[in-house]
Scaffold this motif. Structure first.
Motif, PDB file in Angstrom:
ATOM      1  N   THR A  37       0.854  -1.178   0.000  1.00  0.00           N
ATOM      2  CA  THR A  37       0.000   0.000   0.000  1.00  0.00           C
ATOM      3  C   THR A  37       0.893   1.231   0.000  1.00  0.00           C
ATOM      4  N   THR A  38       0.610   2.121  -0.946  1.00  0.00           N
ATOM      5  CA  THR A  38       1.433   3.316  -1.079  1.00  0.00           C
ATOM      6  C   THR A  38       0.730   4.356  -1.939  1.00  0.00           C
ATOM      7  N   PRO A  39       0.953   5.620  -1.690  1.00  0.00           N
ATOM      8  CA  PRO A  39       0.391   6.649  -2.569  1.00  0.00           C
ATOM      9  C   PRO A  39       1.076   6.682  -3.943  1.00  0.00           C
ATOM     10  N   GLN A  40       2.154   5.921  -4.112  1.00  0.00           N
ATOM     11  CA  GLN A  40       2.837   5.851  -5.402  1.00  0.00           C
ATOM     12  C   GLN A  40       2.044   5.053  -6.433  1.00  0.00           C
ATOM     13  N   SER A  41       0.997   4.362  -5.996  1.00  0.00           N
ATOM     14  CA  SER A  41       0.168   3.561  -6.887  1.00  0.00           C
ATOM     15  C   SER A  41      -1.143   4.293  -7.150  1.00  0.00           C
ATOM     16  N   VAL A  42      -1.631   4.221  -8.378  1.00  0.00           N
ATOM     17  CA  VAL A  42      -2.876   4.885  -8.749  1.00  0.00           C
ATOM     18  C   VAL A  42      -4.023   4.432  -7.861  1.00  0.00           C
ATOM     19  N   ALA A  43      -4.119   3.149  -7.578  1.00  0.00           N
ATOM     20  CA  ALA A  43      -5.233   2.618  -6.799  1.00  0.00           C
ATOM     21  C   ALA A  43      -4.913   2.492  -5.319  1.00  0.00           C
ATOM     22  N   GLY A  44      -3.758   2.976  -4.880  1.00  0.00           N
ATOM     23  CA  GLY A  44      -3.399   2.904  -3.467  1.00  0.00           C
ATOM     24  C   GLY A  44      -2.598   1.682  -3.082  1.00  0.00           C
ATOM     25  N   ARG A  45      -2.508   0.721  -3.990  1.00  0.00           N
ATOM     26  CA  ARG A  45      -1.726  -0.483  -3.752  1.00  0.00           C
ATOM     27  C   ARG A  45      -1.063  -0.845  -5.062  1.00  0.00           C
ATOM     28  N   GLY A  46       0.208  -1.200  -4.999  1.00  0.00           N
ATOM     29  CA  GLY A  46       0.914  -1.513  -6.232  1.00  0.00           C
ATOM     30  C   GLY A  46       1.901  -2.644  -6.075  1.00  0.00           C
ATOM     31  N   VAL A  47       2.421  -3.112  -7.205  1.00  0.00           N
ATOM     32  CA  VAL A  47       3.434  -4.162  -7.229  1.00  0.00           C
ATOM     33  C   VAL A  47       4.770  -3.482  -7.498  1.00  0.00           C
ATOM     34  N   PHE A  48       5.744  -3.755  -6.644  1.00  0.00           N
ATOM     35  CA  PHE A  48       7.046  -3.117  -6.748  1.00  0.00           C
ATOM     36  C   PHE A  48       8.147  -4.176  -6.769  1.00  0.00           C
ATOM     37  N   SER A  49       9.178  -3.893  -7.513  1.00  0.00           N
ATOM     38  CA  SER A  49      10.330  -4.786  -7.595  1.00  0.00           C
ATOM     39  C   SER A  49      11.080  -4.763  -6.273  1.00  0.00           C
ATOM     40  N   THR A  50      11.591  -5.918  -5.885  1.00  0.00           N
ATOM     41  CA  THR A  50      12.392  -6.009  -4.662  1.00  0.00           C
ATOM     42  C   THR A  50      13.868  -6.218  -4.976  1.00  0.00           C
ATOM     43  N   LYS A  51      14.202  -6.243  -6.262  1.00  0.00           N
ATOM     44  CA  LYS A  51      15.594  -6.452  -6.671  1.00  0.00           C
ATOM     45  C   LYS A  51      15.761  -5.942  -8.097  1.00  0.00           C
ATOM     46  N   ASP A  52      16.989  -5.917  -8.564  1.00  0.00           N
ATOM     47  CA  ASP A  52      17.237  -5.561  -9.960  1.00  0.00           C
ATOM     48  C   ASP A  52      16.619  -6.633 -10.845  1.00  0.00           C
ATOM     49  N   LEU A  53      15.929  -6.194 -11.892  1.00  0.00           N
ATOM     50  CA  LEU A  53      15.225  -7.132 -12.751  1.00  0.00           C
ATOM     51  C   LEU A  53      16.044  -7.516 -13.972  1.00  0.00           C
ATOM     52  N   VAL A  54      15.854  -8.754 -14.385  1.00  0.00           N
ATOM     53  CA  VAL A  54      16.501  -9.283 -15.584  1.00  0.00           C
ATOM     54  C   VAL A  54      15.388  -9.624 -16.571  1.00  0.00           C
ATOM     55  N   ALA A  55      15.559  -9.240 -17.822  1.00  0.00           N
ATOM     56  CA  ALA A  55      14.537  -9.511 -18.839  1.00  0.00           C
ATOM     57  C   ALA A  55      14.205 -10.997 -18.879  1.00  0.00           C
ATOM     58  N   GLY A  56      12.913 -11.312 -18.879  1.00  0.00           N
ATOM     59  CA  GLY A  56      12.462 -12.691 -18.956  1.00  0.00           C
ATOM     60  C   GLY A  56      12.413 -13.423 -17.623  1.00  0.00           C
ATOM     61  N   GLU A  57      12.867 -12.815 -16.566  1.00  0.00           N
ATOM     62  CA  GLU A  57      12.890 -13.448 -15.248  1.00  0.00           C
ATOM     63  C   GLU A  57      11.479 -13.520 -14.651  1.00  0.00           C
ATOM     64  N   GLU A  58      11.151 -14.630 -14.022  1.00  0.00           N
ATOM     65  CA  GLU A  58       9.852 -14.787 -13.367  1.00  0.00           C
ATOM     66  C   GLU A  58       9.883 -14.052 -12.031  1.00  0.00           C
ATOM     67  N   LEU A  59       8.950 -13.120 -11.852  1.00  0.00           N
ATOM     68  CA  LEU A  59       8.892 -12.339 -10.622  1.00  0.00           C
ATOM     69  C   LEU A  59       7.796 -12.830  -9.677  1.00  0.00           C
ATOM     70  N   ILE A  60       6.658 -13.150 -10.264  1.00  0.00           N
ATOM     71  CA  ILE A  60       5.511 -13.609  -9.490  1.00  0.00           C
ATOM     72  C   ILE A  60       4.949 -14.849 -10.163  1.00  0.00           C
ATOM     73  N   LYS A  61       4.648 -15.865  -9.379  1.00  0.00           N
ATOM     74  CA  LYS A  61       4.067 -17.091  -9.912  1.00  0.00           C
ATOM     75  C   LYS A  61       2.754 -17.335  -9.173  1.00  0.00           C
ATOM     76  N   ILE A  62       1.661 -17.352  -9.945  1.00  0.00           N
ATOM     77  CA  ILE A  62       0.332 -17.538  -9.372  1.00  0.00           C
ATOM     78  C   ILE A  62      -0.246 -18.840  -9.906  1.00  0.00           C
ATOM     79  N   PRO A  63      -0.491 -19.821  -9.024  1.00  0.00           N
ATOM     80  CA  PRO A  63      -1.099 -21.064  -9.504  1.00  0.00           C
ATOM     81  C   PRO A  63      -2.515 -20.786 -10.027  1.00  0.00           C
ATOM     82  N   TYR A  64      -2.916 -21.548 -11.029  1.00  0.00           N
ATOM     83  CA  TYR A  64      -4.211 -21.309 -11.660  1.00  0.00           C
ATOM     84  C   TYR A  64      -5.354 -21.373 -10.645  1.00  0.00           C
ATOM     85  N   HIS A  65      -5.282 -22.290  -9.686  1.00  0.00           N
ATOM     86  CA  HIS A  65      -6.378 -22.428  -8.719  1.00  0.00           C
ATOM     87  C   HIS A  65      -6.560 -21.177  -7.858  1.00  0.00           C
TER      88      HIS A  65
END
Length: 182
Positions: A37-65
């Motif tokens: 939760t942060t005012p930096q997000s349009v809706a008040g909550r956002g997803v932010f990187s916790t490390k330097d990102l590499v192209a193609g790297e998996e950041l979040i994995k959500i099981p279909y269920h």
């Protein structure tokens, strides 16, 4: 495990901590991102990187269920799924002056008056009902204390666009929309 503990230690908002705990419990992994939760997000909550990102790297994995989709909703709540399917089929067979039954439910939820002119129902299918159906499944999940309810109960927006929605105004209501967003 150490990374997960460090991630939770850096979360100061209790709702964010509960959300991250829920993610871990349901099988969602966030190896390179954090929801907060942060005012930096349009809706008040956002997803932010916790490390330097590499192209193609998996950041979040959500099981279909864990995903709230029309298919998952129907699978988790079969009687509601049958009812929604019946309404969809009923709507495609007849034209109704104030639109589809699902559309009327959605308009009632957002407190919007039905249109005066007749709507056409030709060509409507499941893709056109996703907002109404997902709202129905979300409400059912809360009523039945489904595991999704932890996440759904945290839905909250506090931004200019949500203010318009709360007032019953939508982007196609051009005069009001352009007065707020010139």
């Amino acid at each position: 495990m150490k990374a997960a503990l460090l991630l939770f230690a850096s979360i100061t908002n209790p709702k964010d901590a509960a959300f991250h705990e829920w993610c871990t419990t349901i099988g969602i992994t966030c190896a390179g991102a954090q929801v907060r939760t942060t005012p930096q997000s349009v809706a008040g909550r956002g997803v932010f990187s916790t490390k330097d990102l590499v192209a193609g790297e998996e950041l979040i994995k959500i099981p279909y269920h864990a995903a709230l989709t029309q298919g998952n909703g129907a699978m988790n709540f079969p009687s509601l799924g049958k009812e929604l399917l019946h309404l969809r089929e009923q709507n495609s067979q007849q034209q109704q002056p104030s639109g589809s039954a699902l559309r009327r439910i959605w308009n009632r939820i957002r407190r919007k008056q039905p249109p005066i002119a007749k709507e056409t129902n030709a060509g409507e299918n499941a893709q056109e009902y996703w907002k109404e159906e997902l709202t129905s499944y979300a409400l059912e999940a809360i009523e039945q204390d489904h595991p999704w309810s932890t996440w759904i109960e945290q839905w909250q927006r506090n931004d200019p666009m949500q203010t318009l929605v709360d007032q019953g105004t939508w982007t196609h209501d051009n005069p009001v929309y352009t007065n707020i967003y010139p």
